[in-house]
Scaffold this motif. Structure first.
Motif, PDB file in Angstrom:
ATOM      1  N   UNK A 192       0.884  -1.260   0.119  1.00  0.00           N
ATOM      2  CA  UNK A 192       0.018   0.205  -0.066  1.00  0.00           C
ATOM      3  C   UNK A 192       0.975   1.374   0.138  1.00  0.00           C
ATOM      4  N   UNK A 193       0.665   2.131  -0.915  1.00  0.00           N
ATOM      5  CA  UNK A 193       1.779   3.261  -1.330  1.00  0.00           C
ATOM      6  C   UNK A 193       0.869   4.527  -1.099  1.00  0.00           C
ATOM      7  N   UNK A 194       1.520   5.489  -0.356  1.00  0.00           N
ATOM      8  CA  UNK A 194       0.644   6.716  -0.194  1.00  0.00           C
ATOM      9  C   UNK A 194       1.695   7.805  -0.645  1.00  0.00           C
ATOM     10  N   UNK A 195       1.227   8.708  -1.454  1.00  0.00           N
ATOM     11  CA  UNK A 195       1.851   9.755  -2.189  1.00  0.00           C
ATOM     12  C   UNK A 195       1.538  11.034  -2.070  1.00  0.00           C
ATOM     13  N   UNK A 196       2.199  12.111  -1.317  1.00  0.00           N
ATOM     14  CA  UNK A 196       1.713  13.407  -1.345  1.00  0.00           C
ATOM     15  C   UNK A 196       0.105  13.489  -0.861  1.00  0.00           C
ATOM     16  N   UNK A 197      -0.207  12.798   0.019  1.00  0.00           N
ATOM     17  CA  UNK A 197      -1.485  12.895   0.326  1.00  0.00           C
ATOM     18  C   UNK A 197      -1.955  14.173   1.223  1.00  0.00           C
ATOM     19  N   UNK A 241       0.432  16.264   2.919  1.00  0.00           N
ATOM     20  CA  UNK A 241       1.626  15.843   2.074  1.00  0.00           C
ATOM     21  C   UNK A 241       2.226  14.506   2.481  1.00  0.00           C
ATOM     22  N   UNK A 242       1.430  13.688   3.121  1.00  0.00           N
ATOM     23  CA  UNK A 242       2.006  12.417   3.656  1.00  0.00           C
ATOM     24  C   UNK A 242       2.612  11.673   2.668  1.00  0.00           C
ATOM     25  N   UNK A 243       3.531  11.050   2.768  1.00  0.00           N
ATOM     26  CA  UNK A 243       4.113   9.761   1.940  1.00  0.00           C
ATOM     27  C   UNK A 243       4.488   8.636   2.841  1.00  0.00           C
ATOM     28  N   UNK A 277     -12.335  10.965   1.085  1.00  0.00           N
ATOM     29  CA  UNK A 277     -11.740  11.301  -0.432  1.00  0.00           C
ATOM     30  C   UNK A 277     -10.607  12.062  -0.028  1.00  0.00           C
ATOM     31  N   UNK A 278      -9.358  11.947  -0.406  1.00  0.00           N
ATOM     32  CA  UNK A 278      -8.439  13.168  -0.185  1.00  0.00           C
ATOM     33  C   UNK A 278      -8.485  14.300  -0.912  1.00  0.00           C
ATOM     34  N   UNK A 279      -8.181  15.269  -0.745  1.00  0.00           N
ATOM     35  CA  UNK A 279      -8.125  16.629  -1.287  1.00  0.00           C
ATOM     36  C   UNK A 279      -7.051  16.458  -2.688  1.00  0.00           C
ATOM     37  N   UNK A 280      -5.971  15.825  -2.505  1.00  0.00           N
ATOM     38  CA  UNK A 280      -5.265  15.544  -3.404  1.00  0.00           C
ATOM     39  C   UNK A 280      -4.442  14.367  -3.055  1.00  0.00           C
ATOM     40  N   UNK A 281      -3.253  13.774  -3.754  1.00  0.00           N
ATOM     41  CA  UNK A 281      -2.281  12.825  -3.514  1.00  0.00           C
ATOM     42  C   UNK A 281      -3.004  11.535  -3.897  1.00  0.00           C
TER      43      UNK A 281
END
Length: 608
Positions: free
Chosen positions: A362-367, A380-382, A413-417
């Motif tokens: 599970x990969x989280x990028x710029x969340x 901005x969580x990675x 839902x994330x705002x971005x990422x």
């Protein structure tokens, strides 16, 4: 998705606007019970006969005055014989009117009932298929209001005024056609009335949908508040805040009352306009009829027929005014129900990839995630959760742990990422795909009413009793265990859920974990899933959770550090940011914040 027709609609009060008229028609036409061409032709014929008989009998009754004057009536001649024939025809027309009215009502009610059942089924299916964030944003009370009350409101409106409304709507064009056949001069009335009353009527009718939807929205908020209060009764009693709870409900109830009161001036304005419009119509018909008779352009009977036709419109004019509120209320309610039925249209329409064959990364990028109008909770969580490992999230309340868990599970839902499961970006696939890959267990466990077997088979419909028992055994609820003997005396046939004896929180959580064993998701998230670990079954429940997590990519939101110690990896979060990351031993060796937390926790546990 649908666009609202209400210009002042406010998403702060309700997350989903009523469907537009076009979308209502589109949705109803797609339902299995939508009537076919034969029904429409038959219904139109029955209503046409009804209105034709009404206008025909009114016209002939007015014409009967010519017999008294010794004049001939076209088609009936003159004298007593002609008058007798005319009365006979009037009698037949009245009989046709009486017979066709209930026939039209039956046709409308039967079709509406089928559509009601189909629409309720479509709403429920859309709720189950729609993206989870959309459903959660609406709220339980709002969904229930749309699924039940709003559909019932639309049906009751058709049942109570549907036939009369159609008759009223058709009566006006039929009446003006009959008047035009008597004399084209009566068409002047058709031109005069809109010229005088179009603007005030438009202004009033434009405000009614807004006021009606505001009332429905206030009712939905009140229902949400009522449900919230009922669910929180133990807490309210424990803290002694009954007054606070009562005041909160009163505020929402009074808001509903105020919204209802806001509609009253609009109705009063509508009624006043109706009285004035009908007065102008009747006075104009009498004045025009008198003038035409004086000029010799009409007979007294023809003029009387015209006045009788206008007089008979009085009931229908006020029907329009009285029905307007109910119609607007019904259309708004129907629009709210249809918008729920179309909620699943928001789901991503794409071919879903194959399910993950094994525990995925599970990969989280710029969340980035924030609540509306607020500062970012996660910024901005990675982060990468390695395949097949168990990661524990620790941190103070408000650190963003549960928020991150909900984002990975698709509840927000994330705002971005991006959040990727394996090689799949979850924002590009249907919500149902994500739900199959990620299962979330929280403190709140819902058991469906029925037998334990039925509840477990919700997770695995084809599982036999041996498989169900094995799943329960794996989470510490074996047939020979104390929990089974105490709480499940009938075994898999034990009745659980609403309406049956309450189970202990530990057993409820074990059943929830057994479901996960049966579902066998590649990714598992546990948020307070073992919150009852302070009880006698603490270690058993912890072992059950660890057994379920083993062999999967698991994320544990640890609200106590003993939940984190056994994890492969521990992440300490603070305000949505990763502060420390490593194994239990590594973080203790660093001597940072996790080590301080662990020292305090160990000290308090030793004191206990």
């Amino acid at each position: 998705m649908t666009a609202t027709t209400f210009s002042s609609y406010d998403r702060r009060h309700d997350a989903l606007a009523p469907a537009s008229g076009r979308d209502i028609v589109r949705c109803l036409r797609s339902l299995p019970g939508f009537p076919g061409p034969g029904w429409w032709l038959l219904t139109a014929a029955v209503f046409g006969l009804n209105i034709a008989s009404m206008t025909g009998s009114s016209t002939l009754l007015g014409r009967s005055v010519d017999f008294i004057s010794g004049l001939a009536v076209p088609g009936f001649g003159s004298g007593r014989e002609g008058f007798t024939v005319l009365l006979g025809v009037v009698g037949v027309l009245m009989f046709v009117e009486l017979v066709t009215r209930p026939a039209a009502a039956y046709l409308m009610f039967s079709a509406t009932r089928r559509l009601t059942v189909d629409l309720r089924r479509r709403c429920l299916a859309a709720t189950l298929e729609a993206p989870i964030p959309d459903v959660l944003e609406l709220g339980t009370g709002n969904v229930m209001t749309r699924l039940t009350k709003d559909i019932d409101t639309a049906y009751r409106a058709v049942q109570s005024i549907g036939t009369r409304f159609v008759v009223t709507a058709l009566m006006f064009p039929f009446t003006f056609v009959a008047l035009a056949l008597i004399s084209p001069w009566y068409l002047l009335l058709l031109i005069l009335l809109p010229a005088i009353f179009a603007v005030p009527l438009k202004r009033t009718l434009t405000g009614l949908p807004v006021a009606t939807n505001a009332l429905s929205t206030a009712q939905a908020r009140r229902n949400n508040m009522l449900l919230d209060t009922i669910r929180g009764l133990p807490t309210i009693r424990a803290f002694g805040v009954r007054g606070w709870a009562t005041q909160r409900l009163e505020r929402n109830s009074w808001d509903t009352v105020q919204r209802e009161a806001d509609r009253i001036p609009l109705f009063l304005r509508l009624i006043g306009t109706g009285y004035l419009a009908y007065g102008v119509l009747l006075a104009g018909a009498i004045a025009l009829s008198t003038h035409l008779v004086a000029q010799g352009a009409l007979t007294t009977g023809a003029a009387s027929a015209a006045v009788v036709l206008v007089v008979r419109l009085e009931m229908h004019v006020f029907n329009v005014l009285i029905f307007t509120g109910e119609i607007q209320n019904a259309l708004t309610a129907l629009g709210r129900a249809v918008s729920l039925a179309l909620l699943s249209d928001n789901a991503i329409d794409a071919s879903a990839p194959d399910d993950c064959p094994e525990s995925p990364e599970v990969r989280i990028e710029d969340l980035v995630f924030r609540y509306p109008g607020g500062a970012p909770i996660i910024d901005g969580l990675c982060l990468t959760l390695e395949a097949g490992t168990t990661t524990a999230l620790v941190g103070a309340s408000g650190a963003g742990k549960s928020t991150l868990a909900g984002l990975i599970a698709g509840l927000q839902r994330p705002a971005s990422g991006t959040i990727s499961i394996g090689r799949v970006d979850t924002s590009t696939v249907p919500d149902t795909w994500t739900a199959r890959q990620v299962s979330l267990i929280s403190q709140e466990v819902h058991l469906f009413s029925g037998t334990l077997r039925e509840d477990l088979r919700m997770a695995a419909p084809d599982a036999d009793d041996a498989a169900l028992t094995a799943a329960l055994t794996r989470v510490g609820l074996a047939p020979d265990s104390a929990g089974w003997q105490r709480w499940l005396p009938e075994g898999l046939d034990t009745l659980i859920g609403a309406g049956n004896d309450d189970l202990s929180p530990e057993v409820e959580q074990q059943i929830s974990l057994a479901r996960m064993v049966l579902v066998d998701p590649p990714v598992l998230i546990m948020d307070e899933a073992t919150s009852e670990a302070g009880s006698d079954n603490a270690r058993s429940l912890e072992r059950a959770a660890q057994a379920v997590a083993r062999g999967r990519t698991s994320l544990v939101v640890a609200h106590r550090l003993d939940q984190a110690v056994a994890a492969d990896r521990i992440i300490l979060m603070d305000h949505g940011v990763v502060v420390e990351d490593g194994s239990h031993r590594e973080l203790l060796a660093v001597g940072g914040r996790y080590a301080e937390l662990h020292a305090r926790w160990s000290g308090s546990r030793n004191e206990d």
